[in-house]
Structure formats: structure tokens, C-alpha cells
Design an enzyme around this catalytic site. Structure first.
Site, PDB file in Angstrom:
ATOM      1  N   ASP A   1      -5.972  -7.408   4.289  1.00 12.51           N
ATOM      2  CA  ASP A   1      -7.131  -6.808   3.622  1.00 12.51           C
ATOM      3  C   ASP A   1      -8.023  -7.915   3.070  1.00 12.51           C
ATOM      4  OD1 ASP A   1      -8.742  -4.777   2.430  1.00 12.51           O
ATOM      5  OD2 ASP A   1      -7.771  -5.191   0.505  1.00 12.51           O
TER       6      ASP A   1
ATOM      7  N   LYS B   1       3.956 -15.388   2.677  1.00 12.45           N
ATOM      8  CA  LYS B   1       4.177 -16.132   1.429  1.00 12.45           C
ATOM      9  C   LYS B   1       5.684 -16.379   1.320  1.00 12.45           C
ATOM     10  CE  LYS B   1       2.718 -17.902  -2.486  1.00 12.45           C
ATOM     11  NZ  LYS B   1       1.876 -19.114  -2.537  1.00 12.45           N
TER      12      LYS B   1
ATOM     13  N   TYR C   1       0.811  -1.213   0.000  1.00  9.17           N
ATOM     14  CA  TYR C   1       0.000   0.000   0.000  1.00  9.17           C
ATOM     15  C   TYR C   1       0.845   1.264   0.000  1.00  9.17           C
ATOM     16  CZ  TYR C   1      -4.606  -2.119   0.939  1.00  9.17           C
ATOM     17  OH  TYR C   1      -5.784  -2.806   0.856  1.00  9.17           O
TER      18      TYR C   1
ATOM     19  N   ASP D   1      -2.070 -18.531   0.764  1.00 15.08           N
ATOM     20  CA  ASP D   1      -3.055 -19.266  -0.044  1.00 15.08           C
ATOM     21  C   ASP D   1      -3.699 -20.369   0.800  1.00 15.08           C
ATOM     22  OD1 ASP D   1      -0.553 -20.472   0.003  1.00 15.08           O
ATOM     23  OD2 ASP D   1      -0.587 -21.128  -2.091  1.00 15.08           O
TER      24      ASP D   1
ATOM     25  N   ASP E   1     -11.843  -9.773   4.868  1.00 17.65           N
ATOM     26  CA  ASP E   1     -13.163  -9.827   4.238  1.00 17.65           C
ATOM     27  C   ASP E   1     -13.718 -11.252   4.284  1.00 17.65           C
ATOM     28  OD1 ASP E   1     -13.028  -7.112   3.623  1.00 17.65           O
ATOM     29  OD2 ASP E   1     -13.784  -7.379   1.586  1.00 17.65           O
TER      30      ASP E   1
HETATM   31  C1  IPM Z   1     -10.237  -1.861   4.257  1.00 20.27           C
HETATM   32  C2  IPM Z   1     -10.565  -1.240   2.937  1.00 20.27           C
HETATM   33  C3  IPM Z   1      -9.479  -0.215   2.598  1.00 20.27           C
HETATM   34  C4  IPM Z   1      -8.178  -0.980   2.476  1.00 20.27           C
HETATM   35  C5  IPM Z   1      -9.754   0.641   1.354  1.00 20.27           C
HETATM   36  C6  IPM Z   1     -11.070   1.391   1.452  1.00 20.27           C
HETATM   37  C7  IPM Z   1      -8.624   1.592   1.076  1.00 20.27           C
HETATM   38  O1  IPM Z   1     -10.710  -2.207   1.956  1.00 20.27           O
HETATM   39  O2  IPM Z   1     -10.131  -1.102   5.249  1.00 20.27           O
HETATM   40  O3  IPM Z   1     -10.088  -3.080   4.320  1.00 20.27           O
HETATM   41  O4  IPM Z   1      -7.868  -1.512   1.406  1.00 20.27           O
HETATM   42  O5  IPM Z   1      -7.443  -1.026   3.452  1.00 20.27           O
HETATM   43 MG    MG Z   2     -10.648  -4.210   2.724  1.00 21.18          MG
END
Ligand code: IPM
Ligand code: MG
Length: 359
Positions: free
Chosen positions: A247, A191, A141, A223, A251
Site C-alpha cells: 500500500d 521486514k 488488513y 525501509d 503510492d
Molecule cells: C489502495 C487504497 C486502499 C488500501 C484503501 C482505500 C482501503 O489505499 O487501494 O491502495 O488501503 O488498500
Molecule cells: Mg493505498
């Protein structure tokens, strides 16, 4: 003592869910004389439209004066074609970087009442309680060099995944410290079979672990971790990982709990200054319809009470009130089994009503 809290509603469903947080904080403030002062500012796409930049100076200076920040979400399709430096997300990334918020805590807890909302069978997720510790200010990032170039008429783009040992060491300590207060297991995800940066990650995590003899440390390739999260999620206690892997995995972990609309997060620096935000993002497709789930934001408020305000009692009350409302059968659309569900405001209101009973 007054506690200054900066609210950054942002884009999409951000304003709706932060409005529920605001009402709840104001009620708790009055009920328990907490001395909280609220400030408001722009961030993200709304800030771009009004000021030309995703993180205006005034927002940054209010943030510097605040003890903590609560953010809704940033981003939306109308800003999607911009380059990364001029997008709403840049405002959030700048906030993380400006305040050195390197430690991102993303708990994934399955509430007993929501077992049927998960896409996995109950036996795989009942009692799930894991914590992802994501490094938030390094890696791909922020790594340099980055950018786009054209050479011999061929366009290329690059980002750099880079970590130095100090960055790995401090996030590893956070993970081990948190594991000490939980299930005493850390799984570090990397990784290392391919990437040098992951080999350094593994080396440093292993070194830091020597200071934590009571914690069981394991390593897993990313993975495989993605697969194991779906296959046997309850094997995990604390997952420690770098920015991009975190990230993605967070999710997936969120969905195990039934809905990403339930997941809070805290992003902290060394000084316990924190930015608190729901994991779900701006969800522009459902914005303005009063169907967003405010629980992720309210649980983020609970994390704020715990980590930045040092008021664990208030945090527990809020979490309790949320559980009670779920036990009553109230559901927002994302966690409802059938066509009957309540809106954002009604869910927030029900939680506040339960809170009023505490003293
Ligand atoms: C998160 C989001 C952010 C990230 C975006 C909105 C920049 O996906 O907080 O997980 O990638 O960190
Ligand atoms: Mg995210």
C-alpha cells in the site's frame, strides 16, 4: 459471447473518471463488436448514505454475475469519523476478500512525454517501468485478532499481521510468473530483521523461487526499499510484497511517474476474475470540478481487456491512444507544467477520438 462488466463509480472523483471509462468502453464495444454488457451499482460512502452499508447485497450479487469489475474510488471526509467497519473503505476491502482477489498488480510506468512531470530528475526516471505485486487479502488488513478494548480503564487497539505459507506461496508464484514475461527480476520486500511473519515470507519466497531458475531473486527490507525507490528506482523490475508495505510503496512508486493520476491497478484471483481500479483514490478536494485525470482509470480498463477479457489488442490500442494524446501535448492539471490544461471530459474525448482511427 457476452461479457458482463460491473461499474462501481463510488465516491469523490470516482464517478467522473468512471464516466470516461464508460464512454470509452461503449465506443470500443460498438467499434469492435465486443459483446460487453454494463451493469452499475453502489459501493463506498454513497452506498452507506443510500443503503446504510458500504457493500449492499445487490452490489455483491451483481459482482458475482459479472466477469470483471471496474471501480472508481471510495471514501471522503464526511465518513472519516466512523469506525473501520462502517467506513466506505470497508466496501472495497469486502469486495477484495469476497472474491479472493489476493494478487494486486500495480504497474508504474513513466511515459516519455511526462518525464518532466516527475518530481525526480529525468536521469533517474527516464524509461522507468516497474511492477509492484502487492498481496491484497492478508496481513494487517484482515488479520485476527483485531479491535479495541478497555482494560483497567486503559484503552488499547490491536491489529495482527499474519500470513500462512499458502498465502505467501501463491502471491510469490504470481510475481515470478509476471517477471518471466518482463525483466526477469523479483525483489521481495519484507521486514525480516524484526518480524517473524517476514521471516516466513522470505523463507517461502526463496522456496518458490527454486521453480523459477531463470528469475533473479533479491530481498530487501521495506525501509531500505522505500529509500531505494526514490534513490535508484530503475534497479527494480518486479517488487513483491505484503499488503501494508505494498500500500505504502505503491503510492511512492506512483509519484515517480509524475502523477498518481496515471496509475492503474488490477486485483485478481486464481480464476482471472478481476477488479480494476485507479490507484489514486477519491480525491474529494478536486471532486466535481472536471479536473481529475481519467488516464489511470482508462489504463485500468486496458488492464481489464488484457487480463480478464483476453483482448490484448484492444488493451494495446487503448494504451496507444493515451500515448498519442500525451504526445499531442494534452495534459490534465496534475501533469501540466503550466496553466494550460484540459478537463477530465476533454481528455477522455481526445483519447476516444484517437481510438476511432483504429480498426
Ligand atoms: C489502495 C487504497 C486502499 C488500501 C484503501 C482505500 C482501503 O489505499 O487501494 O491502495 O488501503 O488498500
Ligand atoms: Mg493505498
Amino acid at each position: 459471447m457476452t461479457f458482463k462488466l460491473l461499474l462501481l463509480p463510488g465516491d469523490g472523483i470516482g464517478p467522473e473518471v468512471v464516466a470516461q471509462a464508460e464512454k470509452t468502453i461503449l465506443q470500443l464495444n460498438q467499434q469492435f463488436s465486443l459483446g460487453i454488457e454494463l451493469e452499475y451499482a453502489l459501493v463506498g460512502g454513497g452506498a452507506i448514505d443510500k443503503t446504510g452499508t458500504p457493500l449492499p447485497e445487490i452490489t455483491l450479487s451483481l459482482a458475482k454475475d459479472a466477469h470483471a469489475i471496474l471501480l472508481g474510488a471510495v471514501g471522503g471526509p464526511q465518513w472519516d469519523t466512523r469506525n473501520p467497519n462502517e467506513r466506505p473503505e470497508k466496501g472495497l476491502l469486502q469486495l477484495r476478500k469476497s472474491f479472493n482477489l489476493f494478487a494486486n498488480l500495480r504497474p508504474a510506468i513513466l511515459y516519455a512525454e511526462l518525464v518532466n512531470a516527475s518530481t525526480l530528475k529525468p536521469e533517474y526516471v527516464t524509461d522507468l517501468d516497474l511492477m509492484i505485486i502487492r498481496e491484497l487479502t492478508g496481513g494487517l488488513y484482515f488479520g485476527e485478532p483485531r479491535g479495541v478494548e478497555i482494560k483497567d480503564k486503559i484503552k488499547s487497539a490491536r491489529n495482527t499481521m499474519v500470513y500462512d505459507e499458502t498465502e505467501i506461496e501463491r502471491i510469490a508464484k504470481v510475481a515470478f510468473d509476471i517477471a518471466t514475461k518482463r525483466g526477469k527480476k523479483v525483489c521481495s520486500v519484507d521486514k525480516a530483521n524484526v518480524l517473524e511473519v517476514s521471516q516466513l515470507w522470505r523463507e517461502i519466497v526463496t522456496k518458490v523461487h527454486k521453480q523459477y531458475p531463470t528469475i533473479e531473486l533479491s530481498h530487501m527490507y521495506v525501509d531500505n526499499a522505500a529509500m531505494q525507490l526514490i534513490q535508484r528506482p530503475k534497479q527494480f523490475d518486479v517488487i513483491l510484497t505484503e499488503n501494508v508495505f505494498g500500500d505504502i510503496l505503491s503510492d511512492s512508486a506512483a509519484m515517480l511517474t509524475g502523477s498518481i493520476g496515471m496509475l492503474p491497478s488490477a486485483s485478481m484471483n486464481d480464476a482471472q476474475f478481476g477488479l480494476y481500479e485507479p490507484v489514486h483514490g477519491s480525491a474529494p478536494d478536486i471532486a466535481g470540478k472536471d479536473i481529475a485525470n481519467p488516464i489511470a482509470t482508462l489504463l485500468s480498463v486496458a488492464m481489464m481487456f488484457k487480463y480478464s477479457l483476453h483482448q490484448p489488442n484492444i488493451a494495446n490500442m487503448l494504451e496507444d491512444a493515451i500515448k498519442q494524446v500525451l504526445a499531442q501535448g494534452l495534459r490534465t492539471k496534475d501533469i501540466a507544467k503550466d496553466a494550460s490544461y484540459v478537463g477530465t471530459e476533454e481528455m477522455g474525448h481526445a483519447i476516444r477520438k484517437v481510438l476511432l482511427k483504429f480498426n
